[in-house]
Design a protein around this motif. Structure first.
Motif, PDB file in Angstrom:
ATOM      1  N   VAL A  19       0.840  -1.204   0.000  1.00 32.71           N
ATOM      2  CA  VAL A  19       0.000   0.000   0.000  1.00 32.71           C
ATOM      3  C   VAL A  19       0.877   1.257   0.000  1.00 32.71           C
ATOM      4  O   VAL A  19       0.562   2.247  -0.668  1.00 32.71           O
ATOM      5  N   PHE A  20       1.983   1.220   0.736  1.00 29.94           N
ATOM      6  CA  PHE A  20       2.920   2.346   0.748  1.00 29.94           C
ATOM      7  C   PHE A  20       3.437   2.625  -0.657  1.00 29.94           C
ATOM      8  O   PHE A  20       3.480   3.778  -1.105  1.00 29.94           O
ATOM      9  N   LEU A  21       3.818   1.565  -1.383  1.00 32.50           N
ATOM     10  CA  LEU A  21       4.342   1.738  -2.739  1.00 32.50           C
ATOM     11  C   LEU A  21       3.272   2.277  -3.688  1.00 32.50           C
ATOM     12  O   LEU A  21       3.576   3.022  -4.625  1.00 32.50           O
ATOM     13  N   VAL A  22       2.010   1.898  -3.430  1.00 24.90           N
ATOM     14  CA  VAL A  22       0.911   2.421  -4.242  1.00 24.90           C
ATOM     15  C   VAL A  22       0.580   3.860  -3.852  1.00 24.90           C
ATOM     16  O   VAL A  22       0.330   4.713  -4.697  1.00 24.90           O
ATOM     17  N   ALA A  23       0.593   4.128  -2.536  1.00 25.30           N
ATOM     18  CA  ALA A  23       0.148   5.432  -2.034  1.00 25.30           C
ATOM     19  C   ALA A  23       1.134   6.551  -2.328  1.00 25.30           C
ATOM     20  O   ALA A  23       0.728   7.695  -2.554  1.00 25.30           O
ATOM     21  N   GLY A 181       5.433  -7.496 -16.330  1.00 24.49           N
ATOM     22  CA  GLY A 181       5.710  -8.923 -16.430  1.00 24.49           C
ATOM     23  C   GLY A 181       5.960  -9.555 -15.066  1.00 24.49           C
ATOM     24  O   GLY A 181       5.451 -10.645 -14.767  1.00 24.49           O
ATOM     25  N   ILE A 182       6.720  -8.858 -14.214  1.00 23.04           N
ATOM     26  CA  ILE A 182       6.989  -9.359 -12.852  1.00 23.04           C
ATOM     27  C   ILE A 182       5.698  -9.450 -12.051  1.00 23.04           C
ATOM     28  O   ILE A 182       5.443 -10.439 -11.350  1.00 23.04           O
ATOM     29  N   LEU A 183       4.860  -8.428 -12.144  1.00 23.35           N
ATOM     30  CA  LEU A 183       3.612  -8.411 -11.377  1.00 23.35           C
ATOM     31  C   LEU A 183       2.656  -9.511 -11.838  1.00 23.35           C
ATOM     32  O   LEU A 183       1.966 -10.127 -11.019  1.00 23.35           O
ATOM     33  N   PRO A 203       5.388  -5.706  -5.940  1.00 19.03           N
ATOM     34  CA  PRO A 203       5.776  -4.308  -6.164  1.00 19.03           C
ATOM     35  C   PRO A 203       7.166  -3.965  -5.629  1.00 19.03           C
ATOM     36  O   PRO A 203       7.856  -3.126  -6.209  1.00 19.03           O
ATOM     37  N   LEU A 204       7.584  -4.605  -4.538  1.00 15.14           N
ATOM     38  CA  LEU A 204       8.929  -4.355  -4.023  1.00 15.14           C
ATOM     39  C   LEU A 204       9.978  -4.868  -5.009  1.00 15.14           C
ATOM     40  O   LEU A 204      10.978  -4.196  -5.277  1.00 15.14           O
ATOM     41  N   VAL A 205       9.735  -6.058  -5.576  1.00 14.88           N
ATOM     42  CA  VAL A 205      10.643  -6.603  -6.593  1.00 14.88           C
ATOM     43  C   VAL A 205      10.702  -5.664  -7.791  1.00 14.88           C
ATOM     44  O   VAL A 205      11.776  -5.384  -8.338  1.00 14.88           O
ATOM     45  N   CYS A 362       8.067   2.328 -12.890  1.00 19.30           N
ATOM     46  CA  CYS A 362       7.805   1.208 -11.974  1.00 19.30           C
ATOM     47  C   CYS A 362       6.494   1.413 -11.234  1.00 19.30           C
ATOM     48  O   CYS A 362       5.660   0.498 -11.134  1.00 19.30           O
ATOM     49  N   LEU A 363       6.320   2.605 -10.704  1.00 19.12           N
ATOM     50  CA  LEU A 363       5.107   2.904  -9.958  1.00 19.12           C
ATOM     51  C   LEU A 363       3.892   2.878 -10.879  1.00 19.12           C
ATOM     52  O   LEU A 363       2.809   2.445 -10.481  1.00 19.12           O
ATOM     53  N   ALA A 364       4.080   3.321 -12.126  1.00 19.14           N
ATOM     54  CA  ALA A 364       2.984   3.267 -13.098  1.00 19.14           C
ATOM     55  C   ALA A 364       2.560   1.825 -13.339  1.00 19.14           C
ATOM     56  O   ALA A 364       1.364   1.523 -13.426  1.00 19.14           O
ATOM     57  N   ALA A 365       3.527   0.916 -13.419  1.00 13.99           N
ATOM     58  CA  ALA A 365       3.212  -0.494 -13.643  1.00 13.99           C
ATOM     59  C   ALA A 365       2.399  -1.062 -12.485  1.00 13.99           C
ATOM     60  O   ALA A 365       1.424  -1.800 -12.690  1.00 13.99           O
TER      61      ALA A 365
END
Length: 518
Positions: A19-23, A181-183, A203-205, A362-365
Motif C-alpha cells: 500500500v505504501f508503494l501504491v500510495a 511482467g513481474i507483477l 511491487p517491491l521486486v 515502476c510505480l505506473a506499472a
C-alpha cells in the motif's frame, strides 16, 4: 488496539508495504494536480494511514488524498487565493463530517446498489490505467505531462493519449514492460504458493529491479537512462527547522468568509459520500466479508481532516485504489493501513535519496495492475449474466466516470438503477415489512414480498443485531423478487456467521457468487 490486530503480522506488514508503494505516487500526484504543495499530499497520506487507520472500524479500507477531490480542491485553492485559507476549509469540513457521524448519517452508503459500486470500482480502475499510461511511456512534466494525464476525467485529455508516440521514452517502456511482467508472474498460483512471495511482495521486486535496470542503462546504454524528471522527487530534509517549515497552519482570520464555508460544506459532503462508497466497495472485496461501521468511519475521517487542516495536509477520504491493493496483498487487519502511514512518514525523513531513485515507470506499472484488477474482463461478464437491471447501471456508471467524473458517473448509474426499481414496483406492489421471531435459540427473519437494495440497510442492521450462538433462518417464501444486493448481503452474512458461532439456514433464497472484484 487489541492483540488480534497483531495476530496477522505476516500478512499485514507486507500488505502495508505494498500500500505504501501504491500510495506514495498517488499522494504526490494528487497534490500536484490539486495545485497544492507536494508535501501536503504526503501529510495527508500519513494522517490517513496512522490517525484514520487507528480510529476506523474497517479492517481493509485505507485512507489518503483522493483523485475524486482533485478538481474541488484545485478550484477551492484558486478561488480562496491562498493555501492556508483553504486549510481552514479542510478543518471545517472535518467538523462537518464528525457532525454527520454523530447524527448517524453513515447509513446513506447502504442505499447505493451493488451494480453502481462495482461500476465505480471498474471506472476508477480504467481511469487509473489511463492516468498511468503516460508515466509508463516516460512522459513527464518537462514533456507536457498535464496534456497527457487526465487527473480531471476529461474526454479531450483521454483522447490526447494517442499523441504519446511523439514523446515516448524507450527506457521507460522497457522498465514498464518488465515491471508488468513481474507483477503478472507474481500473481501466478505457482508463485503465490511459494513462501518467499509472502515476504517479498511483487511491487517491491518491481521497484528494486527498476532501480537496477536504470542503473544498468546509466553505465551501459546511456541513451536509455531515465533522468531525475522521470523518477520520484521528494524534498530532502537536513534539519529540524527545515522539517517544521514544511508544515502550514490555517488562517483562522477567514472564519467568517462565506467562500471558506462553501468550500468546507462541499468538501465535507463529497468526501463523506466518496468515503462511504469506498467503504462499501472495500467490504465487498474483503475475503472475510466483514461489515465496517459507517458512522464510526465518518468520525474517523472527520478527525483526520481536522488534523490535516491544522498542519497543512490535503483533505482525505477512504480510497478504493489503496484499499484494493491492501486486500489483494493479503491484509487481514487495519494494522496494514497504519503501517503504510508510518512508512510514508519514515520515507520522507530517512530515505528521500533512495526513493528518488525509483523510476516513475515502476510505480505506473504497479498502479496499472491495480487498475486492471478493478476492471477485469471477468467482472463485465459476471454483470452481463446477471441481467440488464444489473449490467446497465454498472456500464452507465463506468461511462459516466470515464467521460465526465466520479460523482456524475455515480449519479447516472443511480438514476438508471432507480428506473429499474420503479418499473418493478409498478409491476408488483408490495409492503415494506420484515418480521423477526425468536424462539429459544432460533431467530427467523421473514422477508417481504419484494426486497430491493433500498431495504439493504435495514436487513444489514437486523443481521448485525443477532447475538452470537443463535440459529438463524432467513425465509424468502413470501418474496416474489429479492434484489441481487440483498442476496449478496445474505451470502456475506452466511460467510461471516461462523466467526460468531451462528448457524444459518435459508428458505427459497438462491445463492449468488460474491467477492469476485479482484
Amino acid at each position: 488496539m487489541t492483540k488480534s490486530v497483531f495476530s496477522h503480522l505476516s500478512n499485514d506488514l507486507p500488505a502495508g508495504l505494498v500500500v505504501f508503494l501504491v500510495a506514495l505516487p498517488l499522494c504526490l500526484g494528487i497534490a500536484l494536480a490539486s495545485g497544492a504543495p507536494l508535501f501536503s499530499g504526503i501529510i495527508a497520506g500519513v494522517i490517513g494511514g496512522i490517525v484514520i487507520g487507528s480510529l476506523s472500524g474497517s479492517h481493509t479500507s485505507v485512507s489518503g488524498p483522493a483523485a475524486g477531490l482533485t478538481v474541488i480542491v484545485l478550484n477551492a485553492i484558486t478561488e480562496l487565493g491562498a493555501f492556508n485559507i483553504f486549510l481552514l476549509a479542510v478543518v471545517l469540513a472535518g467538523i462537518i463530517q464528525i457532525v454527520l457521524g454523530v447524527l448517524k448519517a453513515g447509513v446513506i452508503g447502504y442505499y447505493f446498489p451493488t451494480s453502481v459500486i462495482k461500476g465505480m470500482l471498474a471506472g476508477i480502475g480504467i481511469i487509473l490505467i489511463i492516468k498511468q499510461i503516460p508515466y509508463a511511456f516516460g512522459v513527464n512534466e518537462t514533456k507536457d505531462l498535464d496534456k497527457y494525464i487526465p487527473f480531471v476525467n476529461d474526454l479531450d485529455a483521454v483522447m490526447a493519449l494517442k499523441n504519446l508516440g511523439n514523446q515516448l521514452d524507450v527506457g521507460a517502456i522497457i522498465i514498464s514492460a518488465v515491471s508488468i511482467g513481474i507483477l503478472v508472474l507474481w500473481d501466478q498460483p505457482i508463485i503465490k504458493k511459494a513462501r518467499f512471495s509472502k515476504v517479498i511482495p511483487g511491487p517491491l521486486v518491481v521497484v528494486l529491479l527498476g532501480i537496477g535496470i536504470n542503473k544498468f542503462f546509466k553505465f551501459v546504454i546511456p541513451s536509455l537512462y531515465l533522468n531525475v524528471e522521470d523518477k520520484v522527487i521528494l524534498p530532502r530534509i537536513s534539519s529540524v527547522g527545515e522539517f517544521s517549515s514544511l508544515f502550514m497552519m490555517p488562517d483562522f482570520s477567514q472564519i467568517l468568509n462565506a467562500d471558506v464555508w462553501l468550500a468546507a460544506v462541499t468538501i465535507g459532503i463529497i468526501a463523506s459520500l466518496e468515503t462511504l462508497l469506498s467503504l462499501e466497495a472495500a467490504d465487498k472485496i474483503d475475503p472475510l466479508k466483514r461489515i465496517s461501521p459507517p458512522n464510526r468511519e465518518l468520525l474517523a475521517q472527520g478527525t483526520g481532516n481536522i488534523i490535516n487542516g491544522l498542519i497543512g495536509g490535503l483533505p482525505v477520504t477512504a480510497v478504493i485504489v489503496r484499499s484494493s491493493a491492501n486486500v489483494t496483498a493479503g491484509s487481514r487487519t487495519k494494522l496494514s493501513a497504519i503501517f503504510h502511514g508510518f512508512l510514508l512518514f519514515a520515507s520522507v525523513i530517512f530515505i528521500p535519496g533512495l526513493l528518488n531513485l525509483i523510476p516513475l515507470a515502476c510505480l505506473a506499472a504497479v498502479l496499472i495492475m491495480v487498475g486492471y484488477k478493478l476492471a477485469k474482463v471477468s467482472l463485465f461478464r459476471t454483470q452481463a449474466k446477471l441481467g440488464w437491471d444489473q449490467f446497465l447501471p454498472f456500464i452507465i456508471t463506468i461511462l459516466g466516470i470515464v467521460l465526465f467524473d466520479l460523482l456524475i458517473g455515480i449519479g447516472l448509474g443511480m438514476g438508471v438503477a432507480m428506473v429499474f426499481i420503479l418499473l418493478r414496483n409498478f409491476q408488483n406492489s408490495y409492503l415494506l415489512e420484515e418480521s423477526k421471531e425468536e424462539q429459544g435459540d432460533t431467530v427467523r427473519i421473514v422477508l417481504s414480498e419484494e426486497v430491493s437494495f433500498l431495504n439493504k440497510g435495514a436487513l444489514i442492521k437486523a443481521l448485525d443485531d443477532i447475538p452470537d450462538g443463535k440459529h438463524v433462518i432467513i425465509d424468502g417464501s413470501n418474496s416474489k423478487v429479492i434484489d441481487y444486493d440483498v442476496l449478496e448481503v445474505i451470502e456475506n452474512f452466511k460467510t461471516n456467521a461462523a466467526t460468531k458461532n451462528i448457524e444459518v439456514d435459508t428458505i427459497k433464497i438462491r445463492s449468488v457468487k460474491v467477492g469476485g472484484l479482484h
